[in-house]
Design an enzyme around this catalytic site. Structure first.
Site, short mmCIF file in Angstrom:
data_model
loop_
_atom_site.label_atom_id
_atom_site.label_comp_id
_atom_site.label_asym_id
_atom_site.label_seq_id
_atom_site.Cartn_x
_atom_site.Cartn_y
_atom_site.Cartn_z
N TYR A 1 -7.84 4.95 12.20
CA TYR A 1 -6.97 6.12 12.12
C TYR A 1 -7.68 7.43 12.46
O TYR A 1 -7.05 8.47 12.56
CB TYR A 1 -6.33 6.21 10.72
CG TYR A 1 -5.37 5.09 10.47
CD1 TYR A 1 -4.14 5.05 11.10
CD2 TYR A 1 -5.70 4.04 9.63
CE1 TYR A 1 -3.25 4.00 10.90
CE2 TYR A 1 -4.82 2.98 9.41
CZ TYR A 1 -3.60 2.97 10.04
OH TYR A 1 -2.72 1.94 9.85
N GLU B 1 -2.25 -20.26 -0.57
CA GLU B 1 -2.00 -19.59 0.71
C GLU B 1 -1.08 -18.38 0.55
O GLU B 1 -1.41 -17.29 1.01
CB GLU B 1 -1.37 -20.57 1.72
CG GLU B 1 -0.98 -19.90 3.03
CD GLU B 1 -0.25 -20.83 3.98
OE1 GLU B 1 0.25 -20.34 5.01
OE2 GLU B 1 -0.17 -22.05 3.72
#
Length: 330
Positions: A72, A158
């Site tokens: 950024y 997961e």
């Protein structure tokens, strides 16, 4: 598969970029980091002095044989986060030092819960006692200390939704004390570092709970063997003893899961599975190879949530307890 994380490092006051300073503990002493950087610069100067074009030699990091907020600050320059990821990985690989030794850390997205407490680098005490809410994986895993746990095993989950469901069912305490971790999909660097640190600290069994599809297998392989983009640092980030607990392709047959509850393979699934089957470490895992062959033959995949077709709490009440008690992992 690459980490899609935002990296940050320390910059002088007054810089317009919103950056933060990272912790100071690392695997490589600062003097060695400086020496590695100085050697690269010295080679450049030598080339210029001899009127030759300077050359930066980068080892091939995207090679499976290696495995047995900067973005950024200038969005127009970098174009995408993946460009920053690759630059940082290339620099780290060229210097042959971990990224964290450059004081560059990625943001954390993983969660941890269960029988675990530790002290962060700034002295903050963290208790991960299993409840309805989990603790965010620390941003400076290397800086945590005083780790205490009576867990009998670790479970890597997961998906965040499955992780939260197990929390709601109080899974961490019902069967036996354990530690649960989720990278919420592809794990970020900090989640992988935490799994390795917990393994080094407690030496307890580690099991994975993934979807029975090529994507789930890929994620499990990242924890166990490493990702191709970070293969040069695999020895710091992986735990080769990790076991595949579920969801196994053979489980779908064994439990008589309805065919209409399964999902047909896409072309992308077929390509991913074929790629995984060609990796050298699969040849060393005959039981994994067999499970992948079952998946390949059926051309069907399933999410962990498919177990709810048997009963709403089948995962925590029946499936996981039976697997852990009778050794149903590969």
């Amino acid at each position: 598969m690459e980490d899609r994380s935002v990296y940050s490092t320390h910059v002088p006051a007054g810089n317009k970029a919103s950056l933060r300073e990272t912790g100071h503990e690392s695997h490589v002493p600062s003097a060695e980091v400086l020496e590695a950087i100085e050697n690269v610069i010295l080679d450049v100067f030598k080339s210029l002095a001899q009127n030759r074009a300077p050359v930066l030699t980068v080892a091939r990091r995207s090679d499976w044989r290696n495995i047995e907020d900067i973005y950024y600050s200038d969005i127009l320059l970098f174009g995408s986060q993946s460009v920053v990821d690759n630059i940082i990985n290339d620099i780290s690989c060229m210097l042959r030092i971990p990224r964290r030794s450059l004081h560059v850390l990625s943001t954390t997205k993983g969660f941890v819960a269960g029988n675990l407490s530790y002290t962060e680098e700034d002295g903050t005490k963290v208790n991960c006692t299993c409840s309805a809410t989990a603790v965010t994986v620390p941003s400076n895993v290397q800086g945590i200390k005083n780790l205490i746990s009576h867990a009998k095993f670790m479970l890597i989950v997961e998906k965040d939704a499955t992780f939260q469901r197990l929390l709601d069912d109080d899974f961490c305490n019902k069967l036996s004390p354990c530690i649960m971790i989720t990278g919420r999909g592809i794990p970020d660097l900090n989640t992988r570092l935490l799994v390795r640190k917990l393994w080094d600290s407690f030496q307890i069994p580690i099991f994975t709970l993934m979807d029975a599809d090529p994507h789930g297998v890929e994620i499990m392989c990242i924890y166990k063997y490493g990702s191709v983009s970070m293969s040069f640092e695999a020895h710091h980030l992986t735990v080769p003893s990790i076991k595949w607990l579920g969801l196994l392709p053979s489980d779908l047959q064994r439990l008589n899961i309805r065919r209409d509850a399964l999902i047909p393979f896409t072309k992308r699934d077929q390509n991913k599975l074929a790629s995984i089957q060609k990796r050298p470490y699969i040849a060393c895992q005959p039981t994994w190879k067999k499970e992948l062959e079952i998946m390949e033959a059926s051309k069907l995949k399933a999410e962990i949530q498919v177990l709810t077709s048997l009963s709403s709490d089948y995962l925590s009440r029946v499936y996981l307890p039976n697997k852990l008690q009778f050794g149903g992992w590969v």
